[in-house]
Design a protein around this motif. Structure first.
Motif, short mmCIF file in Angstrom:
data_model
loop_
_atom_site.label_atom_id
_atom_site.label_comp_id
_atom_site.label_asym_id
_atom_site.label_seq_id
_atom_site.Cartn_x
_atom_site.Cartn_y
_atom_site.Cartn_z
N GLY A 196 49.23 45.87 33.53
CA GLY A 196 48.65 47.20 34.09
C GLY A 196 47.37 47.24 34.72
O GLY A 196 46.83 46.24 34.90
N THR A 197 46.84 48.54 34.71
CA THR A 197 45.36 48.47 35.31
C THR A 197 44.41 47.74 34.34
O THR A 197 43.23 47.44 34.91
N GLN A 198 44.80 47.72 33.14
CA GLN A 198 43.56 47.27 32.12
C GLN A 198 44.16 45.74 31.78
O GLN A 198 45.32 46.09 31.26
N VAL A 221 39.10 39.08 44.98
CA VAL A 221 39.01 40.67 45.28
C VAL A 221 38.27 41.09 44.03
O VAL A 221 37.70 42.30 44.04
N LEU A 222 37.83 40.37 43.00
CA LEU A 222 37.29 41.14 41.82
C LEU A 222 36.61 39.76 41.06
O LEU A 222 37.19 38.71 41.00
N CYS A 223 35.19 40.04 40.64
CA CYS A 223 34.51 38.93 39.63
C CYS A 223 33.96 39.90 38.57
O CYS A 223 33.29 40.59 38.95
N LYS A 224 33.98 39.24 37.33
CA LYS A 224 33.43 39.87 36.43
C LYS A 224 32.53 38.77 35.63
O LYS A 224 33.24 37.72 35.15
N PRO A 225 31.48 39.00 35.18
CA PRO A 225 30.63 37.97 34.50
C PRO A 225 30.95 37.91 33.09
O PRO A 225 31.30 39.20 32.35
N CYS A 226 30.71 36.88 32.29
CA CYS A 226 30.90 36.86 31.06
C CYS A 226 29.67 36.62 30.15
O CYS A 226 29.75 36.62 28.99
N SER A 227 28.49 36.24 30.80
CA SER A 227 27.45 36.19 30.29
C SER A 227 26.36 36.97 31.25
O SER A 227 26.32 36.85 32.40
N ILE A 228 25.74 37.94 30.57
CA ILE A 228 24.93 38.98 31.50
C ILE A 228 23.37 38.75 30.86
O ILE A 228 23.04 38.76 29.59
N LEU A 268 41.83 46.82 37.04
CA LEU A 268 42.48 46.60 38.65
C LEU A 268 42.86 47.93 39.25
O LEU A 268 43.56 47.61 40.14
N VAL A 269 42.04 49.00 38.95
CA VAL A 269 42.69 50.05 39.45
C VAL A 269 42.03 50.14 40.80
O VAL A 269 42.55 50.80 41.80
N ALA A 270 41.25 49.40 41.48
CA ALA A 270 40.50 49.28 42.71
C ALA A 270 41.28 48.44 43.52
O ALA A 270 40.96 48.47 44.89
N VAL A 271 42.18 47.74 43.11
CA VAL A 271 42.89 46.83 43.77
C VAL A 271 44.26 47.21 44.23
O VAL A 271 44.94 47.64 43.29
N PRO A 272 45.06 46.52 45.23
CA PRO A 272 46.31 47.05 45.36
C PRO A 272 47.23 46.35 44.74
O PRO A 272 46.96 45.40 44.18
N GLU A 273 48.54 46.86 44.61
CA GLU A 273 49.60 46.16 43.45
C GLU A 273 49.79 44.83 44.06
O GLU A 273 49.87 44.77 45.57
N GLY A 274 50.07 43.71 43.45
CA GLY A 274 50.43 42.55 43.89
C GLY A 274 50.33 41.65 42.99
O GLY A 274 50.02 41.64 41.73
N GLN A 290 43.52 29.28 34.41
CA GLN A 290 44.02 30.28 35.20
C GLN A 290 45.38 30.77 34.90
O GLN A 290 46.15 30.18 34.13
N GLU A 291 45.52 31.77 35.25
CA GLU A 291 47.14 32.44 34.67
C GLU A 291 47.19 33.61 36.01
O GLU A 291 46.46 34.19 36.75
N VAL A 292 48.79 33.36 36.37
CA VAL A 292 49.12 34.32 37.36
C VAL A 292 49.93 35.47 36.87
O VAL A 292 50.65 35.54 35.93
N VAL A 293 49.46 36.76 37.17
CA VAL A 293 50.04 37.82 36.66
C VAL A 293 50.48 38.74 37.89
O VAL A 293 50.11 38.60 39.24
N LEU A 294 51.35 39.84 37.70
CA LEU A 294 51.88 40.51 38.57
C LEU A 294 51.29 42.21 38.25
O LEU A 294 51.98 42.65 37.27
N TYR A 295 50.50 42.62 39.17
CA TYR A 295 50.13 44.27 38.91
C TYR A 295 50.87 44.91 39.70
O TYR A 295 50.85 44.82 40.85
N THR A 296 51.49 45.67 39.04
CA THR A 296 52.69 46.90 39.67
C THR A 296 52.75 48.11 38.88
O THR A 296 52.25 48.26 37.70
N GLN A 297 53.34 48.76 39.64
CA GLN A 297 53.43 50.22 38.92
C GLN A 297 54.22 50.25 37.71
O GLN A 297 55.02 49.27 37.49
N ALA A 298 54.01 51.38 36.69
CA ALA A 298 54.76 51.30 35.60
C ALA A 298 55.74 52.39 35.54
O ALA A 298 56.92 52.12 34.72
N TYR A 299 55.97 53.25 36.42
CA TYR A 299 57.12 54.18 36.49
C TYR A 299 57.38 54.50 38.12
O TYR A 299 56.44 54.69 38.67
N PRO A 300 58.54 54.28 38.47
CA PRO A 300 59.53 54.03 37.65
C PRO A 300 59.87 52.68 37.31
O PRO A 300 59.17 51.86 38.14
#
Length: 479
Positions: A196-198, A221-228, A268-274, A290-300
């Motif tokens: 989902g989005t989270q 399309v997105l990068c998040k730091p693990c050490s700040i 992932l709310v700011a990126v397109p489904e895919g 690394q891991e491959v995931v599919l971000y898509t709609q929950a309903y329907p």
């Protein structure tokens, strides 16, 4: 008596009529626009034909799936003058020939900048039994996994994907049907984990410096730091801090840093489904996981996801695409309509017939026979099997797996003799066939078939034999 004219009557340029009468001629245009009306001439860019061997009464055309573009794809199609057409058993993307030059120019600009151009679509099932009559694992759960397809691996029937397929398509050579699915039909290998989005990412070690998200083209399309750095934490909210800000803070000099913990949460709310690849990188850029995931709609609730890339990314890539000669690989983009097929295979199960006699009535010489004498289906049994609520039944089990079909081609007869009362030979001339609503995966022996307990002289293997899991279809015959 005069009355005020309602708004819709003014729009129709006259009062509403309750009786037939001569039509009033429309008045002049309110803004004086006397120019010619815009003409649209839409042609097919790409078509995806949905096929399923379960629907043998419809020439294998599958009406059980609905396709719809993702919200981001709808915006792209609107900007480029494209239309989506759903025809029940297939869907198409159409282009406006009057706006073709603008559309091709947009694709060429993106290609020269190293960007891919693709459209995304979601497949939704119209029936809750789609997985039951499809050759997929019985435990397939669309809320956890979705089928994913793209034309990067599209290929001609009977041959694997090849980099030479696209030139054949662009030349308009006579070619066999083009399959969107890997192999000859859809299998469980096309599954991708749905998120989902989270998204919760479990870090593999403390050496992970950042987690990057890459789309199907490999673009970040997105990068998040693990050490700040702590100096940055004093200025900004942690979940709003980006990798670029961390890099700028580190450039000012070394300082104390704080880890986000063993789990990182991505939004992932700011990126397109895919389809996205989540990479855990070290400080030097080394890929730790690394891991491959599919971000898509929950309903329907979706069943599958399709990405259609419009132009070939590079000469060495495989797949087939509707746009040819796109710079920098060609002199100028042109459209060669692409027709793809997505083929599903029907499920085959082991049919179990449970004959339920009336209370106090018994039968002998029961037989379940196939009326087709050319290649008859044989059954083992009958074997007495107790069934809760029905008492002791007589069970017949097919000696082979039988396919589920929309219009079944099997005709079975139940024959036997009644012990008491009148003589009967054919107890049921056309017994029911298996239904997709009841598919039961079982492990171990078939119902009514006891395990062998005969002692042998061979030494028994201490390792337990693996239990075979098979799909069964139970049919109850109430006499």
């Amino acid at each position: 008596m005069s009355r005020a004219r309602r708004a819709y009557e003014r729009a129709l340029d006259g009062p509403s009529r309750l009786r037939p009468g001569p039509r009033q001629q429309p008045g002049p245009a309110p803004h004086g626009n006397d120019g010619p009306a815009r003409r649209y001439a839409y042609e097919r860019l790409v078509t995806v034909d949905l096929r399923h061997t379960y629907f043998n009464g419809s020439d294998d055309r599958c009406p059980a799936l609905r396709c719809q573009p993702t919200p981001d794809t709808r915006v792209r199609m609107r900007d480029w003058g494209l239309l989506f057409l759903d025809e029940g058993t297939d869907f198409s993307v159409l282009f406006d020939s009057n706006r073709l030059d603008a559309f091709l120019s947009a694709v060429e600009r993106r290609s020269q900048q190293g960007q891919w151009t693709w459209l995304s679509f979601v497949l939704v099932s119209d029936t809750p039994y789609f997985v039951n009559f499809t050759d997929l694992p019985s435990d397939f759960q669309p809320n956890l996994y979705n089928l994913y397809f793209n034309n990067l691996g599209a290929h001609f029937v009977g041959s694997p994907p090849s980099p030479t397929d696209q030139p054949l398509h662009c030349e308009g050579a006579l070619t066999p049907p083009i399959l969107l699915n890997p192999g000859e039909h859809v299998t469980a290998d096309s599954r991708q984990r749905v998120v989902g989005t989270q998204v919760q990412v479990v870090l593999v070690s403390d050496a992970v410096d950042r987690v990057v998200v890459m789309d199907v083209s490999g673009e970040q399309v997105l990068c998040k730091p693990c050490s700040i750095p702590r100096s940055l934490l004093a200025q900004r909210t942690p979940y709003l801090i980006t990798c670029a800000q961390v890099a700028q803070a580190r450039a000012k000099g070394p300082g104390e840093e704080q880890r986000v913990g063993s789990v990182l949460y991505l939004d992932l709310v700011a990126v397109p489904e895919g389809l996205y690849t989540l990479r855990q990188l070290a400080a030097d850029g080394q890929v730790l996981d690394q891991e491959v995931v599919l971000y898509t709609q929950a309903y329907p609730a979706p069943l599958g996801f399709i990405d259609l890339v419009l132009a070939k990314p590079s000469p060495q890539d495989t797949g087939l695409y509707p746009l040819c000669d796109v710079p920098p690989q060609g002199e100028g983009a042109r459209v060669v309509p692409l027709e793809l097929q997505l083929r599903f295979e029907r499920r085959s199960t082991r049919w179990c017939y449970f004959v339920v006699p009336p209370k106090g009535v018994t039968y002998e010489q029961l037989r379940l026979v196939d009326t087709d004498t050319s290649q008859p289906v044989t059954f083992s049994g009958p074997v007495p099997v107790p069934v809760p609520g029905a008492g002791v039944t007589q069970c017949f089990i097919a000696d082979q797996d039988l396919p589920l079909q929309e219009l079944s081609s099997f005709v079975f007869e139940l024959k036997g003799l009644r012990t008491q009362g009148l003589f009967e030979n054919t107890l049921m001339s056309r017994v029911p066939v298996a239904t997709p609503a009841l598919v039961l995966p079982r492990s171990g022996p078939a119902p009514g078939k006891p395990r062998s307990t005969r002692p042998t002289r061979r030494s028994r293997d201490s390792r337990a034999a693996p239990e075979v899991t098979r799909d069964y279809s139970d049919i109850f015959l109430n006499l």
